[in-house]
Design a protein around this motif. Structure first.
Motif, short mmCIF file in Angstrom:
data_model
loop_
_atom_site.label_atom_id
_atom_site.label_comp_id
_atom_site.label_asym_id
_atom_site.label_seq_id
_atom_site.Cartn_x
_atom_site.Cartn_y
_atom_site.Cartn_z
N VAL A 182 0.86 -1.18 0.00
CA VAL A 182 0.00 0.00 0.00
C VAL A 182 0.90 1.24 0.00
O VAL A 182 2.09 1.16 0.25
N GLY A 183 0.30 2.39 -0.28
CA GLY A 183 1.05 3.64 -0.22
C GLY A 183 0.98 4.43 -1.51
O GLY A 183 0.39 3.99 -2.51
N ASP A 184 1.59 5.62 -1.49
CA ASP A 184 1.44 6.52 -2.64
C ASP A 184 2.16 6.01 -3.89
O ASP A 184 1.66 6.17 -5.00
N HIS A 185 3.33 5.37 -3.73
CA HIS A 185 4.06 4.91 -4.92
C HIS A 185 3.27 3.85 -5.68
O HIS A 185 3.10 3.94 -6.90
N VAL A 186 2.79 2.84 -4.96
CA VAL A 186 2.07 1.77 -5.65
C VAL A 186 0.69 2.21 -6.10
O VAL A 186 0.11 1.61 -7.01
N SER A 187 0.14 3.25 -5.49
CA SER A 187 -1.11 3.81 -5.99
C SER A 187 -0.90 4.49 -7.33
O SER A 187 -1.77 4.45 -8.21
N LEU A 214 -2.88 -2.51 -3.10
CA LEU A 214 -4.11 -1.79 -2.77
C LEU A 214 -3.87 -0.31 -3.05
O LEU A 214 -3.00 0.31 -2.44
N THR A 215 -4.62 0.26 -3.97
CA THR A 215 -4.42 1.65 -4.35
C THR A 215 -5.36 2.57 -3.57
O THR A 215 -6.41 2.15 -3.08
N GLY A 216 -4.96 3.84 -3.47
CA GLY A 216 -5.76 4.82 -2.74
C GLY A 216 -5.38 4.91 -1.28
O GLY A 216 -4.68 4.05 -0.74
N GLY A 217 -5.85 5.97 -0.62
CA GLY A 217 -5.46 6.24 0.75
C GLY A 217 -6.25 5.51 1.81
O GLY A 217 -5.80 5.38 2.95
N ASP A 218 -7.45 5.02 1.47
CA ASP A 218 -8.26 4.30 2.47
C ASP A 218 -7.91 2.82 2.46
O ASP A 218 -8.77 1.94 2.40
N TYR A 219 -6.61 2.53 2.54
CA TYR A 219 -6.19 1.13 2.45
C TYR A 219 -6.48 0.36 3.73
O TYR A 219 -6.39 -0.86 3.75
N ASP A 220 -6.84 1.07 4.81
CA ASP A 220 -7.31 0.35 6.00
C ASP A 220 -8.61 -0.39 5.68
O ASP A 220 -8.80 -1.55 6.06
N VAL A 221 -9.49 0.28 4.95
CA VAL A 221 -10.77 -0.31 4.57
C VAL A 221 -10.58 -1.37 3.49
O VAL A 221 -11.16 -2.46 3.55
N SER A 222 -9.75 -1.08 2.49
CA SER A 222 -9.57 -2.04 1.40
C SER A 222 -8.80 -3.28 1.84
O SER A 222 -9.03 -4.38 1.32
N PHE A 223 -7.90 -3.13 2.84
CA PHE A 223 -7.19 -4.32 3.32
C PHE A 223 -8.13 -5.23 4.10
O PHE A 223 -8.06 -6.46 3.99
#
Length: 487
Positions: free
Chosen positions: A113-118, A134-143
């Motif tokens: 996760v994070g900005d680079h892989v997004s 997992l793209t985007g900043g809400d990766y807590d929810v997507s994980f």
């Protein structure tokens, strides 16, 4: 149901004895300072969400200062089925090697996760054996969604990349609308005592009142250098409700007897006056005024007299304000949507109301001349010496354009890079990556050295008021000395 063991990890990858500033940090570098340990709010929220469904390990090898052997022993003893790793451009190649290592030794599934892989999701599948991005900043929810997909067959949400007869994805990521639906972070699970910075009273912790940068024209920030706003938040700004934030602060103060809480949202909530007025009522009704100091990121153009009056009443002590440059031309090119005059006025308003200000500055823009950077130095010095009081400070860094930002795209298009733009390990601020008319490291050091001017030191010492100030001064001067060694 298949009950998984899930780990959220930060492998301890150091360089020349310096510590990587990765967790929740916008600008990555290896630092000599031991006093910059920013709480990774989204990762900590992820651990909190997961614990209701799975056996969870939160393992921050960087800020626990673990050796790699110690880190791997703890990880392998836990024996996770799946791990999540936050990554960033300067360390992505090391993370690719680490992923290959743990998959070879233990066959652990890995999500990045994070900005680079997004910004560049497919790249990691080519360069490593990673299983998910997992793209985007809400990766807590997507994980959490990914874990429930693996364990229960729940449908995958948007923004997830995975291996299945090649590499597939579920489309562009979507951000959640209701941030109040997220739980308060389990601070004990995520070792909250590890984190803090030299300019914050201890004990301290971090919150995020929202996600994304508010303020400026049309209500959002779009600075061309900001990888978070462009890669994680899709140039949006969302806020939790004032009631929800006040409730979390009340819980933290009662349970941990905190001295200070820092809002690490992009520009805090200071751009939303209606929100602030309701927040003041909530804090007052709960008896929290005067019980804890609050500090926050802030846009200077939002710091008018009435807002500063309100911030002071609520209990804000320090504001972290982006100057970035003392040149109108540069601020326009960066899409800051605020000029030098407004920045100076906002900082002065905050200081007039007795609040401390931390300025953030960048140098090494490919279009700036020596005279331009002199202007930045002069503006920074003027603001640092304006009504100086103990706690005022600045931080200076070399501009690094991360993939996914407009500045990166402009740099590639205009041939500004002095390195191969894919040579990611050189993005760690150990050298300039863009052409420059100046030596940016000399000017970074010059900016930091404003702290050492006799006038600044004397005014700071004369405005110290407590034992807490003495402790803060000790850690602060140590941190500044370490930072100057970074350049």
């Amino acid at each position: 149901m298949f009950i998984m063991k899930v780990a959220i990890i930060y492998p301890p990858i150091f360089k020349d004895g310096k510590f990587p500033l990765l967790t929740q940090n916008r600008q990555y570098r290896y630092s000599s300072s031991t006093n910059v340990r920013i709480y990774p709010i989204v990762s900590a929220t992820s651990a909190t969400l997961l614990k209701e469904h799975f056996d969870v390990l939160y393992l921050d090898g960087i800020n626990e200062r673990l050796s790699m052997d110690e880190f791997l022993n703890r990880l392998y003893n836990f024996d996770p089925d799946l791990v999540m790793m936050e990554t960033k451009t300067p360390i992505i190649k090391k993370h690719w090697k680490f992923i290959d290592k743990i998959k070879q030794e233990k066959n652990i599934k890995v999500a990045l996760v994070g900005d680079h892989v997004s910004a560049l999701p497919e790249e990691s599948f080519i360069q490593s054996s990673v299983d998910y991005v997992l793209t985007g900043g809400d990766y807590d929810v997507s994980f959490l969604n990914l874990c429930l997909h693996i364990s229960e067959g729940k449908k995958l949400g948007k923004g997830i990349w995975y291996r299945e007869n090649g590499v597939k994805n579920t489309g562009n990521y979507e951000l959640i609308k209701d941030l109040d639906s997220l739980p308060f972070i389990d601070r004990d699970l995520t070792n909250w005592q590890l984190y803090g910075e030299a300019y914050l009273y201890k004990p301290c912790t971090y919150i995020m009142t929202g996600r994304g940068c508010g303020g400026g024209l049309n209500g959002v920030g779009i600075c061309s250098f900001c990888s978070w706003q462009h890669s994680l938040w899709n140039c949006s700004a969302r806020l939790r409700t004032p009631e929800n934030v006040a409730e979390e602060i009340e819980t933290l103060v009662n349970k941990y007897k905190l001295k200070e809480i820092f809002d690490d949202n992009e520009s805090g909530v200071i751009w939303n006056k209606k929100w602030l007025k309701q927040f003041y009522k909530e804090m007052k009704e709960r008896g929290l005024i005067g019980e804890v100091f609050l500090s926050s990121n802030a846009r200077a153009d939002c710091l008018d007299q009435k807002t500063c009056d309100l911030l002071k009443k609520i209990g804000f002590r320090l504001l972290k304000v982006g100057l970035e440059s003392g040149n109108e031309k540069t601020l326009k090119k960066l899409c800051k949507r605020e000029g030098v005059r407004k920045i100076k006025k906002g900082v002065q308003n905050a200081k007039d109301h007795g609040m401390k200000v931390m300025l953030t500055i960048m140098v090494g823009y490919p279009w700036e001349t020596k005279n331009d950077v002199k202007k930045t130095y002069e503006v920074a010095r003027e603001l640092m010496l304006y009504k100086t009081s103990f706690g005022d400070c600045l931080q200076s860094s070399v501009i690094i354009p991360y993939p996914g930002t407009p500045l990166y795209e402009e740099g590639v298009r205009k041939d500004w890079f002095v390195i191969d733009p894919k040579d990611y390990e050189k993005y760690d601020m150990s050298m300039p990556v863009l052409k420059s008319y100046i030596n940016p490291f000399e000017w970074c050091d010059k900016m930091w050295s404003i702290h050492k001017e006799s006038k600044f030191i004397l005014r700071s010492l004369l405005t110290m008021r407590s034992f807490y100030d003495l402790k803060l001064a000790y850690t602060g001067f140590k941190s500044i000395d370490a930072h100057t060694k970074d350049f």
